[in-house]
Design a protein around this motif. Sequence first.
Motif, PDB file in Angstrom:
ATOM      1  N   TYR A  63       0.835  -1.134   0.040  1.00 43.19           N
ATOM      2  CA  TYR A  63       0.029   0.022  -0.131  1.00 43.19           C
ATOM      3  C   TYR A  63       0.828   1.314  -0.101  1.00 43.19           C
ATOM      4  CZ  TYR A  63      -3.770   3.369   1.344  1.00 43.19           C
ATOM      5  OH  TYR A  63      -4.228   4.572   1.170  1.00 43.19           O
ATOM      6  N   LEU A  64       0.560   2.037  -0.802  1.00 41.29           N
ATOM      7  CA  LEU A  64       1.775   3.253  -1.170  1.00 41.29           C
ATOM      8  C   LEU A  64       1.386   4.349  -0.415  1.00 41.29           C
ATOM      9  CD1 LEU A  64       1.538   2.701  -4.984  1.00 41.29           C
ATOM     10  CD2 LEU A  64       3.408   2.001  -3.082  1.00 41.29           C
ATOM     11  N   ALA A  65       0.116   4.805   0.388  1.00 39.99           N
ATOM     12  CA  ALA A  65      -0.229   5.988   1.049  1.00 39.99           C
ATOM     13  C   ALA A  65       0.044   7.066  -0.109  1.00 39.99           C
ATOM     14  CB  ALA A  65       0.446   6.035   2.258  1.00 39.99           C
ATOM     15  N   SER A  66       0.656   8.141   0.689  1.00 34.77           N
ATOM     16  CA  SER A  66       0.726   9.447  -0.106  1.00 34.77           C
ATOM     17  C   SER A  66       1.536   9.665  -1.106  1.00 34.77           C
ATOM     18  CB  SER A  66       1.032  10.512   0.880  1.00 34.77           C
ATOM     19  OG  SER A  66      -0.141  10.976   1.530  1.00 34.77           O
ATOM     20  N   THR A  67       2.768   8.360  -1.114  1.00 31.66           N
ATOM     21  CA  THR A  67       3.521   8.320  -2.385  1.00 31.66           C
ATOM     22  C   THR A  67       2.861   8.247  -3.666  1.00 31.66           C
ATOM     23  OG1 THR A  67       3.812   5.940  -2.378  1.00 31.66           O
ATOM     24  CG2 THR A  67       5.371   7.157  -1.006  1.00 31.66           C
ATOM     25  N   ILE A  68       1.504   8.120  -3.649  1.00 29.92           N
ATOM     26  CA  ILE A  68       0.664   8.046  -4.935  1.00 29.92           C
ATOM     27  C   ILE A  68       0.942   9.477  -5.775  1.00 29.92           C
ATOM     28  CG2 ILE A  68      -0.828   5.999  -4.392  1.00 29.92           C
ATOM     29  CD1 ILE A  68      -2.862   8.551  -4.294  1.00 29.92           C
ATOM     30  N   THR A 160      -8.710   9.060  -4.948  1.00 30.74           N
ATOM     31  CA  THR A 160      -8.524  10.427  -4.467  1.00 30.74           C
ATOM     32  C   THR A 160      -8.050  10.061  -3.024  1.00 30.74           C
ATOM     33  OG1 THR A 160     -10.860  10.586  -3.726  1.00 30.74           O
ATOM     34  CG2 THR A 160     -10.106  11.580  -5.634  1.00 30.74           C
ATOM     35  N   ILE A 161      -7.467  10.872  -2.295  1.00 37.09           N
ATOM     36  CA  ILE A 161      -7.122  10.816  -0.600  1.00 37.09           C
ATOM     37  C   ILE A 161      -8.571  10.576   0.022  1.00 37.09           C
ATOM     38  CG2 ILE A 161      -5.899  11.565   1.128  1.00 37.09           C
ATOM     39  CD1 ILE A 161      -4.030  10.775  -1.413  1.00 37.09           C
ATOM     40  N   LEU A 162      -9.521  11.483  -0.283  1.00 37.33           N
ATOM     41  CA  LEU A 162     -10.878  11.404   0.286  1.00 37.33           C
ATOM     42  C   LEU A 162     -11.381   9.964   0.068  1.00 37.33           C
ATOM     43  CD1 LEU A 162     -12.889  12.718   2.145  1.00 37.33           C
ATOM     44  CD2 LEU A 162     -13.706  13.748   0.100  1.00 37.33           C
ATOM     45  N   GLN A 163     -11.143   9.356  -1.132  1.00 34.48           N
ATOM     46  CA  GLN A 163     -11.995   8.254  -1.410  1.00 34.48           C
ATOM     47  C   GLN A 163     -11.543   7.275  -0.319  1.00 34.48           C
ATOM     48  OE1 GLN A 163     -14.600   7.757  -3.467  1.00 34.48           O
ATOM     49  NE2 GLN A 163     -14.728   5.821  -2.433  1.00 34.48           N
ATOM     50  N   VAL A 164     -10.233   7.296   0.061  1.00 37.58           N
ATOM     51  CA  VAL A 164      -9.396   6.121   0.741  1.00 37.58           C
ATOM     52  C   VAL A 164     -10.276   6.239   2.236  1.00 37.58           C
ATOM     53  CG1 VAL A 164      -7.349   5.737   2.169  1.00 37.58           C
ATOM     54  CG2 VAL A 164      -7.149   6.483  -0.181  1.00 37.58           C
ATOM     55  N   ARG A 165     -10.575   7.451   2.761  1.00 36.66           N
ATOM     56  CA  ARG A 165     -11.608   7.596   3.900  1.00 36.66           C
ATOM     57  C   ARG A 165     -12.676   6.873   3.887  1.00 36.66           C
ATOM     58  NH1 ARG A 165      -6.459   9.319   3.768  1.00 36.66           N
ATOM     59  NH2 ARG A 165      -6.077  11.109   4.895  1.00 36.66           N
ATOM     60  N   TYR A 166     -13.456   7.051   2.766  1.00 34.75           N
ATOM     61  CA  TYR A 166     -14.833   6.282   2.485  1.00 34.75           C
ATOM     62  C   TYR A 166     -14.752   4.817   2.490  1.00 34.75           C
ATOM     63  CZ  TYR A 166     -17.113  10.820   1.718  1.00 34.75           C
ATOM     64  OH  TYR A 166     -17.745  12.235   1.870  1.00 34.75           O
TER      65      TYR A 166
END
Length: 342
Positions: A63-68, A160-166
């Motif tokens: 899982y790449l987190a913010s490196t995307i 998107t980063i927000l989609q990760v939360r959802y």
Amino acid sequence: MKFAVVFLTWLLAFPAVAQKNWTASCLTNMSQLDDSFPGDLGIFVKSLKDGSICEFQADKRWYLASTIKIPVAIALLKEVEKGHIDLQKKLTLKQSDYVDGAGDLLWQDPGKSFTVQHLLRNMLEQSDSTATDMLIKLMGIETLNKTTHELAPDFAPLTTILQVRYDAYSEIHPKARTLSNIDFIELKKFPVSKRYEAFVKRIQVPTSELKATSIEEAFEKYYARGLNSTSLRSFGSLLEKLSQGQILNKKHTELVLTYMQKMKTGENRLKAGLPNDILFAQKTGTQVARMCNVGIVTSKKNAQQKTVIVACAEKYLDQAGAEKALKKMADALTEEGAFKNF
């Protein structure tokens, strides 16, 4: 004396063989670091000068987190080069754009305008998640994934980063999808140990309907879906192409690498274990029990002397321990002589 002359002659005749000696000890050291780490470690290292490679668990998907945010920057600038997007175009910040996490856009008032280039810089230097999602919305998630897949087919779909939360919180209960971006910002204010309780209270559903018993469990279920992931080798190949100017034109390649060199996070990770006389264009990523640090090491003396590093940690007990592990990996590379000729 005769032996020394013969040995020196052998070194001159086969310099690549001599330089690659560090890779053998590298694999052993990375394996030992992984054994002593309360979780899993992985690394991919490649010298772009002579092709030497050290890899440990590099084929596994991480899982790449913010490196995307690196492929986001690449896809965005590809659109700029096609004439579809202007870096000086201004985007207006809306209430719905805010995303919890790093970056100063989270503290700016709605209605303020920022150029695309300003958002790009914020995304790479500050790991600004609000800027990231604004840029993804601008080019379109389909464009992001199409471009990334063309350049690095092993990448799973990016979101998107927000989609990760959802997606992650929906592993607890699907009602998570009814929350707003501001709700997630409020949840982030709680420590992870208290966040589950705060989330359940916010969605107001019976305990019997909950599908996960903790934030950690929810995120592990989310990670299992494979979104926003790839192998370390695949990411390393993308960084190599970027570094060698095979993806973007010279101006945009330099722009991305300059912003990455000025990144303000990750001082205690790989960078802390690398030699002082190098440039490190890097990006970090952190999520629940997940951490990555990727980048391109360049010699200050010889710009052609470059090494790509992609390292990740997962299923660890605490963030500080994971950061120390990444530093130890860089320490080992430095001690092994991976940057000896820099």
